[in-house]
Design an enzyme around this catalytic site. Sequence first.
Site, PDB file in Angstrom:
ATOM      1  N   ASP A 466       0.860  -1.179   0.000  1.00  0.00           N
ATOM      2  CA  ASP A 466       0.000   0.000   0.000  1.00  0.00           C
ATOM      3  C   ASP A 466       0.904   1.240   0.000  1.00  0.00           C
ATOM      4  O   ASP A 466       2.129   1.142   0.129  1.00  0.00           O
ATOM      5  CB  ASP A 466      -0.959  -0.013   1.198  1.00  0.00           C
ATOM      6  CG  ASP A 466      -2.208   0.832   0.919  1.00  0.00           C
ATOM      7  OD1 ASP A 466      -2.160   1.714   0.041  1.00  0.00           O
ATOM      8  OD2 ASP A 466      -3.237   0.617   1.593  1.00  0.00           O
ATOM      9  N   GLU A 659     -10.728   6.790   4.287  1.00  0.00           N
ATOM     10  CA  GLU A 659      -9.740   6.212   5.202  1.00  0.00           C
ATOM     11  C   GLU A 659      -9.912   6.748   6.630  1.00  0.00           C
ATOM     12  O   GLU A 659     -11.031   6.932   7.096  1.00  0.00           O
ATOM     13  CB  GLU A 659      -8.322   6.409   4.642  1.00  0.00           C
ATOM     14  CG  GLU A 659      -8.194   5.789   3.232  1.00  0.00           C
ATOM     15  CD  GLU A 659      -6.777   5.661   2.745  1.00  0.00           C
ATOM     16  OE1 GLU A 659      -5.893   5.263   3.522  1.00  0.00           O
ATOM     17  OE2 GLU A 659      -6.534   5.944   1.551  1.00  0.00           O
TER      18      GLU A 659
HETATM   19  C1  BGC Z   1      -5.150   3.158   0.312  1.00  0.00           C
HETATM   20  C2  BGC Z   1      -5.311   2.157  -0.819  1.00  0.00           C
HETATM   21  C3  BGC Z   1      -5.154   2.833  -2.142  1.00  0.00           C
HETATM   22  C4  BGC Z   1      -3.832   3.554  -2.182  1.00  0.00           C
HETATM   23  C5  BGC Z   1      -3.556   4.237  -3.504  1.00  0.00           C
HETATM   24  C6  BGC Z   1      -3.939   4.021   0.138  1.00  0.00           C
HETATM   25  O1  BGC Z   1      -3.990   5.102   1.015  1.00  0.00           O
HETATM   26  O2  BGC Z   1      -5.079   2.461   1.524  1.00  0.00           O
HETATM   27  O3  BGC Z   1      -6.573   1.520  -0.721  1.00  0.00           O
HETATM   28  O4  BGC Z   1      -5.263   1.888  -3.180  1.00  0.00           O
HETATM   29  O5  BGC Z   1      -3.820   4.528  -1.172  1.00  0.00           O
HETATM   30  O6  BGC Z   1      -4.306   5.384  -3.652  1.00  0.00           O
END
Ligand code: BGC
Length: 839
Positions: A466, A659
């Site tokens: 991630d 998030e």
């Molecule tokens: C998230 C992911 C995402 C990634 C790319 C991260 O902050 O946890 O789900 O795919 O960012 O944007």
Amino acid sequence: MHRIHGSWFSAGVCAAFFLQIVFAGWAQSNTPGVIQVEDYNIGGEGVAYHDSDAGNNGGAYRADDVDIEPCASGGFNIGWVSDDEWLKYTILATNSAWNRVRYRLASGWTGHPFAIRFSLDDRTVDVLNIYQTGDWQAWTNVMGAMPFFVAAGVHTVRLDIITGGFNIDAFELTMYTNATPAYLNPAAPVADRVEDLLGRMTLDEKIGQMCLPSFPNLFNAGNQEKDITDYFIGALLNGGGDAPPAGNEPRKWANMTDRYMSYALQARLRIPLLFGTDAVHGHNNVYGATIFPHNIGLGAAHDEALIERAAQVTAVEVAATGIRWVYAPCIAVPRNEQWGRFYEGFAETPDRVGQYGAAAVRGFQGGDLSAATSVLACAKHFAGDGGTAWGTGTYNGSIDQGNTVCDEATFRAIHIAPYTNAIAAGVDSIMASYSSWNGVKMHANTYLLTDVLKGELGFQGFVVSDWAGIDQIPGVYTEDVITSVNAGLDMIMIPDRYKELLLILKAAVNSGSISTNRVDDAVRRILRVKFKLGLFERPYSDRSLLSRVGSAEHRAVARQAVRESVVVLQNQNDILPLRKDLARIHVAGKNANNIGNQCGGWSIAWQGASGDITVGTTLLEAITQTVSSATSVTFSEDGFGAAGADVGIVVVGETPYAEWYGDTLNPTLDMDDILTIDSVRASGVPVVVVLVSGRPLMISDLLPSWDAAVAAWLPGTEGQGVADVLFGDVYPAGRLAHTWPLGTNQLPITVGDEPYDPLFAFDYAYRIEPVLSAMQTASQILFAWPYGSTGFTVQSSASLASPIVWTNVPVSPEIVGKTYNATIGIPAGTSVYYRLKRP
Ligand code: BGC
Ligand code: BGC
């Protein structure tokens, strides 16, 4: 007319004999093979060319809007080129051959790079990034990277200016006769191509494939786009909210990703770039794209085929922008409403999540990953992201990215299980989770990433980290890199410090801290997917797909998804469905007329945003379009002015978040929402509350005072789907894929818990039933059923003996939308029993 270009391509002349310009109505002479750009077709603006300003700025050669000036080395060149201008040529190839295109260019401007796109018969075959040459007449010859096949015959060439700021004098198709290495042979088996390519790669080229920066970091201090070529960078992504500097329209995305692709193809082995994006509910970063309900809504729709179709539509829109990799589906199993990513998961049970996640994978990847409309899916976040405990989160000690504490059997049964479905459906990439399991960061968990995922579960694709996920492993950065790659990460989403990462990786391999075998395994997995995607054969975007982005056909699929996702929670006095011919409807609430709020997080911006962020239909607009022409629809955000209306529809709930920004101890309605509802109620009008939210909200104390309550989740751009349900155009078939808690003191609560006494249980929906309205004759009965377009079944049985044998009775609409007629044959001297079954 006269042109001499003796100096250009003297070495290439032998290769150029086969090509001639066709006299497309424009009399000219031409050096065979070399096409002077000023000899574009006749036909004028929009047919033969597009030029953004009137008149010929150079004043030479032709008297239309293309800007032609005398060229210092003889003849003429085109100048003053600006973004989106184009020129068309009709050419004749006298024999069939592989070619590359060579351009003669100059630029006196410092704002580089500029870019040009070359298409043959509407297919992009080359994109070139262009740098300043020091002067508008300082000419340089540049060869495009991609060989392409040109069959003997007449073809159309189109030059598109992606980024203006240069002059162009001519282009030439030059024969490409180099021996083709085995890995570039599309007919060879993928495994052979992978081994052939791997065998040719240097360590630098290999570790470049493992490196995933976000594209804006290519123009941060010290970095440049050309790093893709120079550092052999294998993949790029856009973070949530990143958009092309030229603008957030689909075509600008295609221009941008094509340009990045061209940098990768300029490198020695011409390994195509893999570009990834968070298309988590449609191609949600892109202005004008179709935005679907977030997964929480799709889960409530309980329709695998619909989820597959939604992913197919998303794949088309993503592919149109030159992107072939989506960071979706999220197959988290969210257990706690306090989590800011609750809405990214389909359901609270692993079996549902597994089933729906697999459907999404099938939709994204299609039957054949190499199809132009297939994109690589990425199941995320492996594993345990949905099980973290409040108080263990990375930010403010809340819950996102926290620690999932449970024994291995439980962890496997809840959080790993959906990955077996996704792998069976063929998912070829998986993202590691920021979270920890029993205190160990998933990015460092060799046992789960390597032994379980790649070993036991047989996952053949690649594992990506991630965003800066390795940074969270305790210890210094060098150790983070080594630990995570050794744990089984194949590609690192850095997203910024890629030069540092590459140095560390190289040193680690040279010192033996990371084995060559581990690197080869990672690169093999990545290359295998790139070959499967057909990127080596078709690296550039397919522009024919652009017209489908946000199309009516795609929006209809999203509207259907919204219709199916809506869950009726309460319906006192049968207030729903609403009649379309009410005299007056008062609509209220902060989410009634707000596309941004209706889309939620991961919509245009990472966190989403309130307001007119993109194209779509708000719920207020949808209601207005649905009711009769005699109905007056009034609106106030705060609920005032409802008095005298037949009903108040109050649309409240959450505003966008993503998030950890969405972590909250007490997910409920805010005071403004409560006051809005109260002011409608105070005016004596019945209240239908529509909740727009990314999770069940704690409403048990408020609910009794509402007439109806409907969960619309985060429906996306097609608000009409909610109105379709409210006004009875479709039967509300959605049901809860999550337990709806009584209050925060119950959190987390999941079906199967003991005790289990929620406000609404898993799978609940208020069920609107057909009602017997009249017995006409002994054998004919009428039923009231307000859903005109969705039928129901009447079944009859001649006896109640066990087992009862029910037979379907055909029903025919008597008064469309309200009353159905069923005629049941009754044998003499018997009773007939019947039952009504809603859809
Ligand atoms: C998230 C992911 C995402 C990634 C790319 C991260 O902050 O946890 O789900 O795919 O960012 O944007
Ligand atoms: C030059 C042209 C050039 C243009 C770009 C002019 O001054 O003569 O060659 O295309 O500037 O704006």
